[in-house]
Design a protein around this motif. Sequence first.
Motif, PDB file in Angstrom:
ATOM      1  N   ASN A 113      18.072 -18.709  52.770  1.00  0.00           N
ATOM      2  CA  ASN A 113      18.512 -17.881  53.894  1.00  0.00           C
ATOM      3  C   ASN A 113      19.496 -16.784  53.519  1.00  0.00           C
ATOM      4  N   GLU A 114      20.254 -16.970  52.474  1.00  0.00           N
ATOM      5  CA  GLU A 114      21.315 -16.030  52.140  1.00  0.00           C
ATOM      6  C   GLU A 114      20.870 -15.053  51.050  1.00  0.00           C
ATOM      7  N   VAL A 115      21.721 -14.045  50.829  1.00  0.00           N
ATOM      8  CA  VAL A 115      21.458 -13.110  49.741  1.00  0.00           C
ATOM      9  C   VAL A 115      21.479 -13.876  48.426  1.00  0.00           C
ATOM     10  N   PHE A 116      20.664 -13.457  47.461  1.00  0.00           N
ATOM     11  CA  PHE A 116      20.618 -14.144  46.184  1.00  0.00           C
ATOM     12  C   PHE A 116      21.996 -14.109  45.505  1.00  0.00           C
ATOM     13  N   GLU A 117      22.246 -15.121  44.688  1.00  0.00           N
ATOM     14  CA  GLU A 117      23.500 -15.177  43.930  1.00  0.00           C
ATOM     15  C   GLU A 117      23.292 -14.431  42.613  1.00  0.00           C
ATOM     16  N   PHE A 118      23.764 -13.187  42.562  1.00  0.00           N
ATOM     17  CA  PHE A 118      23.551 -12.352  41.387  1.00  0.00           C
ATOM     18  C   PHE A 118      24.659 -12.587  40.359  1.00  0.00           C
ATOM     19  N   PRO A 119      24.321 -12.576  39.071  1.00  0.00           N
ATOM     20  CA  PRO A 119      25.332 -12.823  38.038  1.00  0.00           C
ATOM     21  C   PRO A 119      26.280 -11.647  37.857  1.00  0.00           C
ATOM     22  N   VAL A 120      27.418 -11.922  37.256  1.00  0.00           N
ATOM     23  CA  VAL A 120      28.361 -10.865  36.893  1.00  0.00           C
ATOM     24  C   VAL A 120      27.635  -9.865  35.985  1.00  0.00           C
ATOM     25  N   GLY A 121      27.874  -8.594  36.237  1.00  0.00           N
ATOM     26  CA  GLY A 121      27.203  -7.543  35.489  1.00  0.00           C
ATOM     27  C   GLY A 121      26.080  -6.883  36.269  1.00  0.00           C
ATOM     28  N   THR A 122      25.719  -7.475  37.409  1.00  0.00           N
ATOM     29  CA  THR A 122      24.656  -6.902  38.240  1.00  0.00           C
ATOM     30  C   THR A 122      25.147  -5.634  38.935  1.00  0.00           C
ATOM     31  N   VAL A 123      24.272  -4.651  39.047  1.00  0.00           N
ATOM     32  CA  VAL A 123      24.559  -3.427  39.783  1.00  0.00           C
ATOM     33  C   VAL A 123      23.415  -3.182  40.762  1.00  0.00           C
ATOM     34  N   ILE A 124      23.756  -2.892  42.002  1.00  0.00           N
ATOM     35  CA  ILE A 124      22.775  -2.532  43.019  1.00  0.00           C
ATOM     36  C   ILE A 124      23.087  -1.108  43.470  1.00  0.00           C
TER      37      ILE A 124
END
Length: 395
Positions: A113-124
């Motif tokens: 249900n929630e936004v994915f848990e992105f790792p440190v270093g991710t850029v959107i």
Amino acid sequence: MTLKKTNYLLTGLSLAGFLLLTACGGGDDDGTTGGATDVCETAGEGINIDALMTTNCKYLSNYRLFEDPSNPTANPTDNGTPYDLTTALFTDYTSKYRFVFVPEGKKAQYSTNEVFEFPVGTVITKTFALPADTAFRGRENETLLETRLLIHRESGWTALPYVWNASATIAEFKSAGAFLPVSLVHNGEQQDFTYEVPDTNMCKQCHQFDVAGTSRFMPIGPKARLLNRPYDYPQGSENQLTYWQTAGFLEGLPADLTSIDTIPAYTDADAQLLPTKTDDELMDLAKGYLDINCAHCHRPEGGASNTGLNLEYWRSYNDHKPQHGYCKEPVAYRGSDGLNVDLVPGDAESSILHYRINTTQPRHRMPEIGRALVHEEGVALVASWIDSLPGSCTP
């Protein structure tokens, strides 16, 4: 008159001459933190990850996220991946170009249900481009307005707004946001308005959540229910979730994609089809629209939790009618003459929910920030849905 001149309504002025900056917002106005500019100006191949993780650089190009620094709508650097949503958040009829960059060897964790848990270093990245006429979209028919970055640093997510100059060659960090006088044609009618680039504090209004008593800043869009759709990649069409998993930066995806409760697509062109929709289809479409446009605040963990309106897509309307506003008097809103119920089944015109998305008055409009225009097609959808609902608020 050229496209850029039409959209910006400029007469011999540079962009710097007409930007009106807000008074709030953090960071230095030159776009750097602590004056650390060397890491931003470092030359090299590929993404400037050191700058992304440590510094709010003055120019978007300092991060080397795109092969062409003046075109953030295509050709991302390294493993940058474009993506789209089934139904998008409305922002003054702008086109949006989204990319996600997940560090090599790391993975985002799937969530139901929630936004994915992105790792440190991710850029959107999300770039907003204004069409001269909404009937003719595509980069060649649009003017770049802003590019927003969400960067997952060791300290958490950081939001950075970059404003493009009038010639669309340079995007500069503006922590205080900006007001841009613009113009577009929609359904044959010209609309002149002021487009607002949010300051860094305004970003928190939508992205800040209270999770188990802890305040967290998080992305909004990359959720399974919004990504479960095909995308036309250079090598062919493929489901976005499957592509992300095959590319190696998403794990935990269910084997059966049909098991994902997916928000249906709704575009402006679909508004003309509303009279043909069944009540169930209207329910599905409207709840999807409210989810992406409203539920980041209107949920127990969001900034509007005190209102009692909880509009997440997965929350059943039939089982949670009061949370959808059914015959509910507003808790935190007063001011619309003659309207005293959030949602009156069968009567959109008497519903505060409909009124607030159908006005541009700052004290009354919803969402409170992020738009200057009324989304006519979104209003038509919500009105059709409310009018289709059975029931009565008569005691």
